[in-house]
Scaffold this active site. Sequence first.
Site, PDB file in Angstrom:
ATOM      1  N   ALA A   9       0.842  -1.209   0.000  1.00  0.00           N
ATOM      2  CA  ALA A   9       0.000   0.000   0.000  1.00  0.00           C
ATOM      3  C   ALA A   9       0.871   1.251   0.000  1.00  0.00           C
ATOM      4  CB  ALA A   9      -0.912  -0.012   1.228  1.00  0.00           C
ATOM      5  N   CYS A 272      12.688   5.705  -8.142  1.00  0.00           N
ATOM      6  CA  CYS A 272      12.781   4.868  -9.340  1.00  0.00           C
ATOM      7  C   CYS A 272      14.037   5.031 -10.186  1.00  0.00           C
ATOM      8  CB  CYS A 272      11.567   5.119 -10.221  1.00  0.00           C
ATOM      9  SG  CYS A 272      10.114   4.305  -9.562  1.00  0.00           S
ATOM     10  N   PHE A 273      14.354   6.278 -10.560  1.00  0.00           N
ATOM     11  CA  PHE A 273      15.360   6.452 -11.618  1.00  0.00           C
ATOM     12  C   PHE A 273      16.700   5.783 -11.291  1.00  0.00           C
ATOM     13  CE2 PHE A 273      13.641  10.486 -13.950  1.00  0.00           C
ATOM     14  CZ  PHE A 273      12.561   9.748 -14.371  1.00  0.00           C
ATOM     15  N   PHE A 334      11.692  15.262  -3.441  1.00  0.00           N
ATOM     16  CA  PHE A 334      12.544  15.057  -4.624  1.00  0.00           C
ATOM     17  C   PHE A 334      11.992  15.774  -5.846  1.00  0.00           C
ATOM     18  CE2 PHE A 334      10.684  12.005  -7.665  1.00  0.00           C
ATOM     19  CZ  PHE A 334       9.587  11.534  -6.960  1.00  0.00           C
TER      20      PHE A 334
HETATM   21  C1  UDX Z   1       7.384   0.242  -4.937  1.00  0.00           C
HETATM   22  C2  UDX Z   1       8.768   0.045  -5.501  1.00  0.00           C
HETATM   23  O1  UDX Z   1       9.658   0.929  -4.840  1.00  0.00           O
HETATM   24  C3  UDX Z   1       8.858   0.282  -6.967  1.00  0.00           C
HETATM   25  O2  UDX Z   1      10.043  -0.247  -7.475  1.00  0.00           O
HETATM   26  C4  UDX Z   1       7.809  -0.408  -7.672  1.00  0.00           C
HETATM   27  O3  UDX Z   1       7.791   0.009  -9.013  1.00  0.00           O
HETATM   28  C5  UDX Z   1       6.457  -0.296  -7.023  1.00  0.00           C
HETATM   29  O4  UDX Z   1       6.519  -0.524  -5.633  1.00  0.00           O
HETATM   30  P1  UDX Z   1       6.330   2.396  -3.879  1.00  0.00           P
HETATM   31  O5  UDX Z   1       4.868   2.086  -3.885  1.00  0.00           O
HETATM   32  O6  UDX Z   1       6.751   3.805  -4.103  1.00  0.00           O
HETATM   33  O7  UDX Z   1       7.063   1.600  -5.038  1.00  0.00           O
HETATM   34  O8  UDX Z   1       7.037   1.779  -2.586  1.00  0.00           O
HETATM   35  P2  UDX Z   1       6.586   1.950  -1.083  1.00  0.00           P
HETATM   36  O9  UDX Z   1       5.872   3.243  -0.883  1.00  0.00           O
HETATM   37  O10 UDX Z   1       7.791   1.613  -0.270  1.00  0.00           O
HETATM   38  O11 UDX Z   1       5.482   0.796  -0.897  1.00  0.00           O
HETATM   39  C6  UDX Z   1       5.736  -0.559  -0.821  1.00  0.00           C
HETATM   40  C7  UDX Z   1       4.849  -1.139   0.278  1.00  0.00           C
HETATM   41  O12 UDX Z   1       4.959  -2.563   0.260  1.00  0.00           O
HETATM   42  C8  UDX Z   1       5.222  -0.687   1.696  1.00  0.00           C
HETATM   43  O13 UDX Z   1       4.115  -0.064   2.304  1.00  0.00           O
HETATM   44  C9  UDX Z   1       5.607  -1.987   2.411  1.00  0.00           C
HETATM   45  O14 UDX Z   1       5.222  -2.019   3.777  1.00  0.00           O
HETATM   46  C10 UDX Z   1       4.843  -3.018   1.599  1.00  0.00           C
HETATM   47  N1  UDX Z   1       5.388  -4.390   1.703  1.00  0.00           N
HETATM   48  C11 UDX Z   1       6.717  -4.617   1.529  1.00  0.00           C
HETATM   49  C12 UDX Z   1       4.513  -5.437   1.967  1.00  0.00           C
HETATM   50  O15 UDX Z   1       3.322  -5.238   2.156  1.00  0.00           O
HETATM   51  N2  UDX Z   1       5.024  -6.713   2.031  1.00  0.00           N
HETATM   52  C13 UDX Z   1       6.349  -6.972   1.885  1.00  0.00           C
HETATM   53  O16 UDX Z   1       6.770  -8.123   1.969  1.00  0.00           O
HETATM   54  C14 UDX Z   1       7.235  -5.897   1.616  1.00  0.00           C
HETATM   55  C1  UDX Z   2       9.299   8.491 -12.720  1.00  0.00           C
HETATM   56  C2  UDX Z   2       8.688   8.319 -14.124  1.00  0.00           C
HETATM   57  O1  UDX Z   2       8.433   9.619 -14.679  1.00  0.00           O
HETATM   58  C3  UDX Z   2       7.412   7.492 -14.059  1.00  0.00           C
HETATM   59  O2  UDX Z   2       6.919   7.263 -15.360  1.00  0.00           O
HETATM   60  C4  UDX Z   2       7.718   6.171 -13.380  1.00  0.00           C
HETATM   61  O3  UDX Z   2       6.577   5.375 -13.277  1.00  0.00           O
HETATM   62  C5  UDX Z   2       8.325   6.396 -11.996  1.00  0.00           C
HETATM   63  O4  UDX Z   2       9.493   7.209 -12.113  1.00  0.00           O
HETATM   64  P1  UDX Z   2       8.852  10.090 -10.639  1.00  0.00           P
HETATM   65  O5  UDX Z   2      10.194   9.609 -10.174  1.00  0.00           O
HETATM   66  O6  UDX Z   2       7.714  10.028  -9.694  1.00  0.00           O
HETATM   67  O7  UDX Z   2       8.400   9.276 -11.938  1.00  0.00           O
HETATM   68  O8  UDX Z   2       8.982  11.632 -11.104  1.00  0.00           O
HETATM   69  P2  UDX Z   2       9.537  12.367 -12.422  1.00  0.00           P
HETATM   70  O9  UDX Z   2       8.585  13.424 -12.776  1.00  0.00           O
HETATM   71  O10 UDX Z   2       9.913  11.419 -13.481  1.00  0.00           O
HETATM   72  O11 UDX Z   2      10.849  13.102 -11.879  1.00  0.00           O
HETATM   73  C6  UDX Z   2      11.994  12.382 -11.459  1.00  0.00           C
HETATM   74  C7  UDX Z   2      13.089  13.341 -11.050  1.00  0.00           C
HETATM   75  O12 UDX Z   2      13.628  14.030 -12.173  1.00  0.00           O
HETATM   76  C8  UDX Z   2      12.635  14.424 -10.065  1.00  0.00           C
HETATM   77  O13 UDX Z   2      13.632  14.585  -9.065  1.00  0.00           O
HETATM   78  C9  UDX Z   2      12.510  15.654 -10.922  1.00  0.00           C
HETATM   79  O14 UDX Z   2      12.680  16.845 -10.198  1.00  0.00           O
HETATM   80  C10 UDX Z   2      13.639  15.430 -11.923  1.00  0.00           C
HETATM   81  N1  UDX Z   2      13.438  16.150 -13.202  1.00  0.00           N
HETATM   82  C11 UDX Z   2      12.407  15.816 -14.026  1.00  0.00           C
HETATM   83  C12 UDX Z   2      14.322  17.151 -13.582  1.00  0.00           C
HETATM   84  O15 UDX Z   2      15.267  17.465 -12.848  1.00  0.00           O
HETATM   85  N2  UDX Z   2      14.129  17.787 -14.781  1.00  0.00           N
HETATM   86  C13 UDX Z   2      13.114  17.474 -15.620  1.00  0.00           C
HETATM   87  O16 UDX Z   2      13.014  18.103 -16.696  1.00  0.00           O
HETATM   88  C14 UDX Z   2      12.216  16.463 -15.221  1.00  0.00           C
END
Ligand code: UDX
Ligand code: UDX
Length: 458
Positions: A9, A272-273, A334
């Site tokens: 979640a 992610c990146f 970020f």
């Molecule tokens: C995560 C990953 O970071 C990303 O690589 C992927 O694309 C999508 O899932 P995000 O939703 O941003 O992205 O992560 P996070 O907010 O940390 O949520 C993951 C959740 O999974 C946490 O709330 C954690 O408690 C839960 N979790 C983790 C479980 O429920 N079971 C587990 O065994 C491990």
């Molecule tokens: C990214 C991808 O965009 C999304 O498709 C994927 O599912 C998850 O990873 P996110 O990391 O949430 O999403 O944000 P994004 O808008 O991509 O920005 C990533 C980072 O790049 C941020 O720190 C942002 O400030 C930076 N950024 C982005 C720049 O510095 N310059 C830009 O022109 C665009």
Amino acid sequence: MANILCIGAGYVGGPTMAVIAKHCPQHRIVVVDINEERIAAWQSEHLPIYEPGLDEIVHSTRNKNLLFSTEINRHIAEADIIFVSVNTPIKSFGQGAGKAADLQFWEKTARQILENSSSPKIVVEKSTLPVRTAEAMEYILNSNANRLHFDVVSNPEFLAEGTAIRDMEEPNRVLIGGRETPSGQRAIQAIVDIYTHWVPKERIFTTNLWSSELSKLAANAFLAQRVSSINAISALCEKTGADISEVAHAIGLDKRIGPHFLRASIGFGGSCFRKDILNLVYLCQYYGLDEVAAYWEQVITMNESQQARFVSSMISSMFNTIAGKRIALYGAAFKANTSDTRESPALAICRALLEERAKIVISDPHALDNARIDLGDAARQVMFESDPYAAAKEAHAIAILTEWVHFTTLNYETIYRSMAKPAFIFDGRNTLDHKKLHAIGFNIYAIGKPPLTHFSAS
Ligand code: UDX
Ligand code: UDX
């Protein structure tokens, strides 16, 4: 009606399922997590993540067809389709440490699904995973004695934080990868059927499993590479007197290049990146593609050097010492419109400034709680101040580290009067009106632009 379950979640699972619940009232959606506090927050008035538009959707669907729970085993047993969006951090130990994805949560989740199932299910990879993870999951899931059949489908998320709801509501594309077997095709169709409730059919692409998994890593690598490319050019702008905003605009007008992701900055952050590029690098090295690995690794090296360059510019502009000087950091998230501080360049810069013994005050409209956690021990040396005016009081400098609109609408005349002189602004996001600020009296240093100062030597 289908019983849809999401395990995890987080930033991905929560918003994704809320939008599915909104558009598919006939389906029952349950989101589970091992973290009880997080689930309690999803059930409360204060959702665990800040995301524009999320509150409204959760309020209109929660306890109708959207439920949050910690009873993972029971809900696995009841589910027809299980999305898995648990986190896949970078491995911190053993082979591939620092690069490969740590798949222990994923494998544990697969085994948990297996142990609690008495009917066949579709398991959907939502987390970003290394290519061919689905295959390993198929082996585990289909290794059961009671001969239940599981189909594994890859459906990578492309939502960006801060615009997650809009990205889910109006996606550029939805990608669904699966096996070419009849059962694999039926599984793909079941996921297509969910999205067609609100996504036009021509935006839904189906591919084989590996293409889908690799497309996610490649898409993020391409986006990050654009940020590193424009940041590389910003360094050259600062040396030559060119202006990065003008250069970005000029090159973005070429339709083949396009205007997006050309904002020079203190670098990319987020969960992610970096992780996805490191995964890609590891994968290339594994297959002996050393030049390909080195090519992508440079995107990260460039990102780190951009942050180091920003800090060096702050130190050298402030007469080569910032020890004991109060510096207000505007922004911890970020990027704007999120409370997320994972891999935030703002926090990297904060740490570097603390090394120089500056007195740091951080202000952010939504991310201070997460900043406190993510800074760890360093948080003890930092002051946290939600009011940006109070943060800037008696400061020698302000550094804009997140592009919140909030920071562009402040009264900088009032702020200038309250600061130590000479007063500096380091704009790491190029969001402020530099000429206006210069006229107020500030010395301005912005990414990829000639400095605007009141010092006669400049
Ligand atoms: C995560 C990953 O970071 C990303 O690589 C992927 O694309 C999508 O899932 P995000 O939703 O941003 O992205 O992560 P996070 O907010 O940390 O949520 C993951 C959740 O999974 C946490 O709330 C954690 O408690 C839960 N979790 C983790 C479980 O429920 N079971 C587990 O065994 C491990
Ligand atoms: C990214 C991808 O965009 C999304 O498709 C994927 O599912 C998850 O990873 P996110 O990391 O949430 O999403 O944000 P994004 O808008 O991509 O920005 C990533 C980072 O790049 C941020 O720190 C942002 O400030 C930076 N950024 C982005 C720049 O510095 N310059 C830009 O022109 C665009």
